[in-house]
Every structure is written in structure tokens, then in C-alpha cells.
Design an enzyme around this catalytic site. Structure first.
Site, PDB file in Angstrom:
ATOM      1  N   GLY A  29       0.780  -1.241   0.000  1.00 31.51           N
ATOM      2  CA  GLY A  29       0.000   0.000   0.000  1.00 31.51           C
ATOM      3  C   GLY A  29       0.805   1.281   0.000  1.00 31.51           C
ATOM      4  N   ASN A  31       1.247   3.203  -2.613  1.00 30.73           N
ATOM      5  CA  ASN A  31       0.439   4.177  -3.368  1.00 30.73           C
ATOM      6  C   ASN A  31      -0.710   4.699  -2.513  1.00 30.73           C
ATOM      7  OD1 ASN A  31       1.180   4.673  -6.350  1.00 30.73           O
ATOM      8  ND2 ASN A  31       1.547   2.472  -6.074  1.00 30.73           N
ATOM      9  N   ASN A 124      -6.846   2.597 -12.167  1.00 30.94           N
ATOM     10  CA  ASN A 124      -5.793   1.667 -11.758  1.00 30.94           C
ATOM     11  C   ASN A 124      -4.440   2.320 -12.047  1.00 30.94           C
ATOM     12  OD1 ASN A 124      -4.575  -0.853 -10.980  1.00 30.94           O
ATOM     13  ND2 ASN A 124      -4.259  -1.311 -13.161  1.00 30.94           N
ATOM     14  N   HIS A 126      -0.433   1.283 -13.040  1.00 32.06           N
ATOM     15  CA  HIS A 126       0.347   0.152 -13.550  1.00 32.06           C
ATOM     16  C   HIS A 126       1.796   0.593 -13.762  1.00 32.06           C
ATOM     17  CE1 HIS A 126       0.987  -3.669 -15.543  1.00 32.06           C
ATOM     18  NE2 HIS A 126       1.687  -3.012 -16.456  1.00 32.06           N
TER      19      HIS A 126
HETATM   20  C1  GRF Z   1       2.637  -0.717  -7.855  1.00 31.76           C
HETATM   21  O1  GRF Z   1       3.843  -0.865  -8.567  1.00 31.76           O
HETATM   22  C2  GRF Z   1       1.474  -0.551  -8.787  1.00 31.76           C
HETATM   23  O2  GRF Z   1       1.803   0.118  -9.972  1.00 31.76           O
HETATM   24  C3  GRF Z   1       1.103  -1.983  -9.103  1.00 31.76           C
HETATM   25  O3  GRF Z   1       1.302  -2.674  -7.897  1.00 31.76           O
HETATM   26  C4  GRF Z   1       2.269  -1.990  -7.098  1.00 31.76           C
HETATM   27  C5  GRF Z   1       1.604  -1.692  -5.795  1.00 31.76           C
HETATM   28  O4  GRF Z   1       2.482  -1.152  -4.863  1.00 31.76           O
HETATM   29  N1  GRF Z   1      -0.241  -2.067  -9.621  1.00 31.76           N
HETATM   30  P1  GRF Z   1       1.955  -0.591  -3.491  1.00 31.76           P
HETATM   31  O5  GRF Z   1       1.137  -1.692  -2.818  1.00 31.76           O
HETATM   32  O6  GRF Z   1       1.094   0.617  -3.782  1.00 31.76           O
HETATM   33  O7  GRF Z   1       3.169  -0.245  -2.698  1.00 31.76           O
END
Ligand code: GRF
Length: 224
Positions: A29, A31, A124, A126
Site C-alpha cells: 500500500g 500508493n 488503476n 500500472h
Molecule cells: C505498484 O507498482 C502498482 O503500480 C502496481 O502494484 C504496485 C503496488 O504497490 N499495480 P503498493 O502496494 O502501492 O506499494
């Protein structure tokens, strides 16, 4: 294709100001944390209503709790199939008046009914410059292919895998001595700026979806 000269249908998602947001995450988590930090810093007009995870042990849920945000664990094993699992999640989101759903490291493919329910309200992030390297381990795919530039993409979710209309992208150079971990870390730094920015544009009503293209309107002039 629309007939020549016809105006393509335009969608104007968001724009209601302080958006009621939910984040769905399966893992650490980071992000999610960037979104929380942007909200707490007054840089993102959103109320993070809840964080949903399919994994009760996900650190994302712990981050939510630490910030006084409702943390909802909805494991797939409790429901008969993918559809029922996501119907249950949708029910929880709707009960809380969630407008925008941000997938952030959510490791399940959301079923078409969920996509349709949150059309233009489901984003989303990516870790590649889509349409290159969709799916899992995008950074490894980029290194294996030998590209010199990769990056990250925030997009609206459609029924395909990482295939929906692109909202924002940011490029990151691939260095000769990169490992998947080093490249992923450098891309992640950009992700943490890009996701709050995409949500801000949504909240400000500055996104216009025209076919596959998402146009970004200029910021309004400050009043006075
Ligand atoms: C990120 O690299 C995102 O782009 C991908 O999964 C990863 C999640 O990382 N979809 P986090 O859980 O937000 O640290």
C-alpha cells in the site's frame, strides 16, 4: 468508428469537488500512503472513505487504520466466486456512498459487472508505459525486452487487462545496471506523484473521455 464529421460521445467524469474515494489494495500500500499523504497535506480534494483488501493481512489495511480510515478485509474465500466477491465489495462501497474507486496494487482482475457499475469511476495504476508490458511483473518484462524507457500509467479500468483509456503517464529511464527491484523503486517514486495527480484531475472535473483518449482541461483561473 463514428461516421466522419460526427461528434464522438464525450464523457465528463467527476468534477463534484471533494470526492468520496475508496482504495482497493492487496499488499504493502505505498500508493495508498501517497494518496493519504496528499489528502492530509491539503493537496487532494478527496475524502478517503475506506480501504478494501482481499487480504486481511495486507499492510495497506494497517496503514488505513493508522490514519483513522475504515479498513475492510473482504477475502475471496468467503464468497462462492469472483463475481459474488466483487458484488459484496460493491455493496460495501455503495453503502458508504463511494464515488471513485482507485485500485492500487489490487492483485485480482475485477469482473465486468464491477467495471460496468463503476464505469469512469474506477482507476488503476500500472508500473509500465501501457500498452507495453501489461499484467504482472511489468518491470521485469521491461528489462527482459531491453527497453530504454519505462514508467507508469494511471488509466480508467475497462473489461480488459490494463487496457482502459490512459489518464496520465510518466516516463522513467531504464539504466544499464538496473535490476527489477531498482527499476521498480524508481518507477514507484513517480507512481506516488502520478496517482494523487490523476485523482485530483478527476475531482476537479478536468478529465474528458473521448473514445479511447482522455483529454485534460487546463486548471481554472483563480478567482479575483
Ligand atoms: C505498484 O507498482 C502498482 O503500480 C502496481 O502494484 C504496485 C503496488 O504497490 N499495480 P503498493 O502496494 O502501492 O506499494
Amino acid at each position: 468508428m463514428p461516421p466522419e464529421g460526427a461528434t464522438p460521445a464525450e464523457v465528463r467524469p467527476g468534477g463534484g469537488g471533494r470526492v468520496r474515494l475508496a482504495v482497493m489494495a492487496s499488499g504493502r500500500g505505498s500508493n495508498l500512503q501517497a494518496i493519504i499523504d496528499a489528502i492530509e497535506a491539503g493537496q487532494l480534494p478527496a475524502q478517503l472513505v475506506c480501504v478494501v483488501s482481499d487480504r486481511p493481512e495486507a499492510y495497506a489495511l494497517e496503514r488505513a487504520r493508522r490514519h483513522g480510515i475504515e479498513a475492510l478485509a473482504v477475502p475471496a474465500r468467503d464468497l462462492p466466486d469472483r463475481q459474488a466477491h466483487h458484488d459484496r465489495i460493491a455493496e460495501l462501497l455503495d453503502q458508504r456512498g463511494v464515488e471513485l474507486v482507485a485500485l492500487a496494487g489490487y492483485l485480482r482482475l475485477v469482473p465486468p459487472r464491477f467495471v460496468a457499475r463503476y464505469r469512469w469511476r474506477l482507476m488503476n495504476i500500472h508500473p509500465s508505459l501501457l500498452p507495453a508490458f501489461p499484467g504482472l511483473r511489468a518491470q521485469e518484462q521491461a528489462l527482459a525486452y531491453g527497453v530504454k524507457v519505462s514508467g507508469c500509467t494511471v488509466h480508467f479500468v475497462d473489461e480488459g487487462m490494463d487496457s482502459g483509456p490512459i489518464i496520465l503517464q510518466r516516463a522513467v529511464p531504464v539504466l544499464d545496471d538496473d535490476t527489477p527491484e531498482r527499476l521498480a523503486a524508481r518507477i514507484l517514486e513517480e507512481e506516488h506523484r502520478l496517482y494523487p495527480e490523476a485523482i485530483r484531475l478527476y475531482a476537479q472535473g478536468r478529465l474528458r473521455v473521448v473514445g479511447r483518449r482522455v483529454h485534460i482541461l487546463p486548471a481554472p483561473e483563480p478567482a479575483g
